[in-house]
Design an enzyme around this catalytic site. Structure first.
Site, short mmCIF file in Angstrom:
data_model
loop_
_atom_site.label_atom_id
_atom_site.label_comp_id
_atom_site.label_asym_id
_atom_site.label_seq_id
_atom_site.Cartn_x
_atom_site.Cartn_y
_atom_site.Cartn_z
N ARG A 55 0.86 -1.28 0.15
CA ARG A 55 0.03 -0.04 -0.10
C ARG A 55 0.77 1.09 0.04
O ARG A 55 0.26 2.35 -0.22
CB ARG A 55 -0.90 -0.07 0.98
CG ARG A 55 -1.93 -1.03 1.10
CD ARG A 55 -2.83 -1.30 0.02
NE ARG A 55 -3.96 -2.27 0.25
CZ ARG A 55 -4.29 -3.02 -0.75
NH1 ARG A 55 -4.08 -2.69 -1.99
NH2 ARG A 55 -5.14 -3.67 -0.61
N HIS A 79 -3.15 -15.66 -8.46
CA HIS A 79 -4.36 -16.30 -7.54
C HIS A 79 -5.24 -17.04 -8.66
O HIS A 79 -6.47 -16.49 -8.83
CB HIS A 79 -4.88 -15.28 -6.88
CG HIS A 79 -4.96 -13.94 -7.69
ND1 HIS A 79 -5.44 -13.70 -8.82
CD2 HIS A 79 -4.75 -12.72 -7.17
CE1 HIS A 79 -5.57 -12.56 -9.29
NE2 HIS A 79 -4.93 -11.82 -8.47
N HIS A 81 -3.04 -10.93 -13.57
CA HIS A 81 -4.59 -10.89 -12.99
C HIS A 81 -5.63 -11.39 -13.62
O HIS A 81 -6.28 -10.37 -14.48
CB HIS A 81 -4.86 -9.74 -12.16
CG HIS A 81 -6.22 -9.58 -11.48
ND1 HIS A 81 -6.25 -9.23 -10.29
CD2 HIS A 81 -7.37 -9.73 -11.95
CE1 HIS A 81 -7.60 -9.19 -9.73
NE2 HIS A 81 -8.44 -9.44 -10.83
N ASP A 124 -1.28 -12.84 -1.68
CA ASP A 124 -2.22 -11.74 -1.81
C ASP A 124 -2.82 -11.08 -0.72
O ASP A 124 -3.90 -10.63 -0.61
CB ASP A 124 -3.48 -12.22 -2.60
CG ASP A 124 -4.04 -10.94 -3.66
OD1 ASP A 124 -3.80 -10.03 -3.49
OD2 ASP A 124 -5.09 -11.33 -4.03
N HIS A 169 -6.59 -3.55 4.14
CA HIS A 169 -7.73 -2.44 4.18
C HIS A 169 -8.28 -1.88 5.46
O HIS A 169 -8.50 -2.36 6.29
CB HIS A 169 -9.10 -2.80 3.36
CG HIS A 169 -8.82 -3.32 2.16
ND1 HIS A 169 -8.59 -2.23 1.31
CD2 HIS A 169 -8.88 -4.23 1.46
CE1 HIS A 169 -8.48 -2.80 -0.28
NE2 HIS A 169 -8.71 -4.11 -0.04
N ASN A 224 -10.95 -10.59 -4.22
CA ASN A 224 -10.73 -10.66 -5.64
C ASN A 224 -9.57 -11.06 -6.31
O ASN A 224 -8.71 -10.84 -5.64
CB ASN A 224 -11.13 -9.19 -6.29
CG ASN A 224 -11.10 -9.43 -8.08
OD1 ASN A 224 -11.70 -10.35 -8.30
ND2 ASN A 224 -10.91 -8.50 -8.57
#
Lengths: 317, 437
Positions: free
Chosen positions: B63, B233, B180, B306, B310, B279
């Site tokens: 992040r 993923h 992705h 992954d 948040h 996701n």
């Protein structure tokens, strides 16, 4: 029963009790004094994150007939875009002392989220959450069917009910499927393959792509609203083609049993899923659905907030 | 520099050993270490614990820059060390996007300054991860960060011509495109796996075919231009089948699976609690079993976390309004043990390959993934397979708390991590002195 979030949470006994209570409420509403003092001093909040004048007014009328104080809170738009979250709004209402929150929200699951959170201690009534459920609509549908086809008592065993149109995006359809089959009715979902959700073969329903073959079988036909924006997402080629295969018109009306009724949760797209002559025909009970909505919502508020009826099933005045 | 003697350890193959770490390198691995010609030696008893090569994560969202409220390179490095990782790969979808040499060098430098693990930046494939124009892949590769993995993760490189060019271009420096795989048209506003549960819940579906069709296209493109593809993923049984087919054809494809897709299923969405919103989405038990089988037989090369922190407000809301993603670094080992080792699908040696050797090879991280080789840098992870623990979101090292495992108990834990011969974790606790070397 503390909340009403989904018709799939209801037992047969609870469902029948709500319908029977609604019957009592309807009787009172027809009398000279339409008001009961039952919820005097209780505060009910209509928390509407999505526009729905008819549902809001119906709940408001129901609450007022039970003498509750009603606060209308309209927070149009998503929480993300408005900057006000469901959590903050709920906590604000909690601080103001709401006994029940009637929630309409564009997000599926919003009512369950609110009920399972610690954001409010009041009862939560789902007044439509995204494309998930709209339990009071299903209850008023069942009530209306029972009034017409089952003399206002008991369940719906032996009846066949078609729900026609945009099942995929319909919260009414999901609530109806659970409730009508719980009450013993045979539900047939009629839609083009694009508008049926994946896995409906595991639902307690039959399915058909062919409206005309279903028409002679049904005791009630529930037409669902088709949103204009579905066309741009390729769910069907044109409005004309949709109407041709899935619209209720005079020709199709003739194929139905003479006793069969026409329903629609509203608002209607006249000319798209239903023609004016069908909507306004003697077989249509669409306006009765609206009237019954108030009685059913009175029953729900009463049972959630005032406790169960006494031994005789009588409503305390 | 302190040297360390790890006493009472067990190798992945079950052999009891002592391990001597000298001058930051693995110096000896013997049943009894012979010469201890060292002045500053600390003996650490690790009775019965398994000695593994330091874990390498190829998929971490740190992040920084831009969303330091949810995680920073420093807090993410702490979580990584706690989880037994000695190297992590920082995804490019930051603000600004890591699509220039400047940003990737900044992230790399922050990792070195923190000094708890190596932080290898992943570069964006396209400018601003917008999917239309290639980012300066060469400049990122030649920068101090020496970027070799490129990914628009969060977004799919959907335009087939852009994907083709990217695959071709990175051959110049033996790079790899980490895709992705998500067809954006098939997943517009998608919320969860499309299936029985999404139909019931009225949440918009994210069908497996939206992943599988991109994987199929990309392995064919990689074959055509003879380049390297890494599939981020993988979630579906169909995806595993396509990768298995591609490998049998000799296509240079590698793939990862996340711990959460090895354990959790889409029925958790019935709570409407967006802690389970991720996701690509959680799928069905059938997919979970296919992923485990794929990881066991090597079709899926690696486990990658992954890790996606948040802040609370992005999860304390309606499902649709919530952000996608869950924490992963601190629970990865425990979940892989629970799903793969304790089910007898994989050995500890296999785990060492899937979580260290193979990811280091794919990323070109030469200093990592050397296995337990004498003379290699002492990146080590010590696991106690019988030290059960319960996840507590209030005790995570990450700056965010969005773990879906709160209250769950797992069978084993990372008890020590050595990064360049220095303990970053001892007794399952972060070593503060290791900080900022």
């Amino acid at each position: 029963m503390r909340h009403l979030l989904s018709t799939s949470d209801l037992t047969y006994t609870q469902a029948i009790r709500i319908l029977d209570t609604a019957q009592e409420m309807a009787r009172i509403s027809e009398g000279p004094v339409k008001k009961l003092p039952t919820l005097r001093g209780r505060t009910i909040v209509n928390l509407f994150f999505e526009d729905s004048t008819r549902t809001r007014i119906s709940f408001e009328a129901a609450a007022k007939r039970l003498s509750a104080d009603v606060i209308n809170f309209s927070a149009k738009g998503s929480s993300a875009s408005k900057g006000e979250s469901l959590k903050d709004t709920a906590q604000t209402l909690q601080a103001m002392g709401a006994d029940a929150v009637i929630l309409r929200h564009s997000a599926s699951g919003a009512a369950q989220r609110l009920a399972n959170s610690h954001w409010t201690s009041g009862s939560v009534i789902n007044a439509g959450d995204g494309t998930h459920e709209h339990p009071t609509q299903a209850l008023l549908d069942a009530f209306t069917i029972r009034q017409h086809l089952r003399v206002g008592t008991g369940d719906l065993r032996g009846l066949t009910i078609a729900i026609v149109g945009d099942i995929l995006h319909s919260r009414v359809a999901r609530s109806d499927v659970h409730l009508l089959s719980l009450l013993g009715a045979q539900v047939i979902l009629v839609a083009p393959p694009t508008l049926l959700p994946i896995g409906t073969s595991t639902w307690p329903v039959q399915m058909s792509y062919d409206f005309d073959s279903v028409l002679p079988l049904v005791d009630a036909v529930m037409m669902l609203r088709v949103q204009q924006e579905r066309m741009s997402d390729f769910f069907f080629p044109t409005a004309r083609e949709y109407s041709h295969y899935y619209g209720l018109n005079a020709d199709r009306l003739k194929k139905m049993k003479p006793t069969a009724i026409i329903m629609h949760p509203g608002p209607m797209n006249r000319g798209l899923e239903i023609t004016a002559e069908c909507a306004d025909s003697a077989r249509s009970v669409i306006l009765e659905q609206v009237t019954n909505g108030v009685s059913v919502r009175m029953a729900v508020l009463y049972l959630l907030l005032a406790g169960a009826p006494n031994e005789d099933g009588e409503i305390t005045k | 520099m302190t040297d360390y003697l790890l006493d009472g350890g067990v190798l992945p193959d079950g052999k009891a050993v002592q391990v001597l770490i000298k001058d930051g390198l693995i110096s000896q691995i013997e049943s009894v270490v012979s010469t201890l010609a060292t002045t500053n030696l600390q003996k650490i008893s690790i009775n019965g614990c398994i000695v593994l090569p330091g874990f390498v994560d190829l998929h971490t969202h740190l992040r920084e820059p831009g969303r330091e409220d949810s995680e920073t390179v420093e807090s993410g490095s702490r979580a990584a060390a706690k989880g037994g990782f000695t190297a992590v790969s920082a995804m490019a979808n930051t603000f600004p996007v890591a699509d220039t040499a400047g940003v990737v060098e900044q992230v790399y430098a922050l990792g070195q300054a923190t000094g708890l693990c190596d932080v290898f930046p992943i570069g964006a494939v396209t400018q601003g991860i917008g999917g239309t124009a290639l980012a300066e892949l060469g400049a990122m590769a030649d920068s101090k960060a020496r970027v070799r993995i490129f990914s628009d993760d969060g977004n799919c490189v959907f335009d087939p011509m852009v994907m083709r060019r990217a695959l071709e271009y990175v051959k110049k420096f033996n790079g790899v495109i980490a895709q992705h795989a998500q067809d954006p048209h098939l997943t517009k506003d998608a919320q969860m796996n499309e299936g029985l549960i999404s139909s019931k819940l009225g949440l918009k579906g994210w069908p497996s075919v939206a992943e599988e069709s991109i994987i199929a296209r990309d392995v064919l493109l990689a074959d055509h231009v003879q380049s390297r593809l890494h599939v981020c993923h993988v979630t579906s049984s169909g995806g595993v089948d396509i990768i298995r087919w591609a490998k049998a054809r000799g296509i240079q494809v590698s793939a990862e699976v996340t711990p959460h897709h090895l354990l959790l299923t889409d029925d958790l969405a019935e709570s409407y609690d967006p802690i389970y919103k991720v996701n690509p989405p959680l799928r069905t038990q059938r997919d979970v079993m296919a992923l485990r089988e794929g990881l066991a037989d090597g079709t899926i090369d690696i486990v990658a976390t992954d890790h996606a922190p948040h802040p609370a407000e992005n999860k304390e809301c309606e499902w649709q309004a919530a952000s996608f993603g869950m924490l992963g670094l601190e629970t990865a080992l425990s979940i892989v043990q629970a799903t793969m080792i304790d089910t007898s699908m994989m050995s500890w040696s296999d785990l060492a390959v899937r979580m260290s050797t193979a990811p280091a090879r794919i990323g070109g991280y030469a200093d990592h993934g050397q296995g337990l080789k004498i003379g290699s840098t002492a990146h080590l992870t010590i696991v106690n397979p019988t030290r059960a623990w319960k996840v507590d979101r209030d005790l995570v090292s990450s700056r965010s708390r969005n773990t879906p495992y709160h209250g769950m108990e797992f069978p084993g834990s990372v008890v020590a991590t050595f990064y360049r011969g220095i303990p970053t974790v001892l007794d399952a606790k972060l070593v503060s002195a290791a900080h900022g070397n």
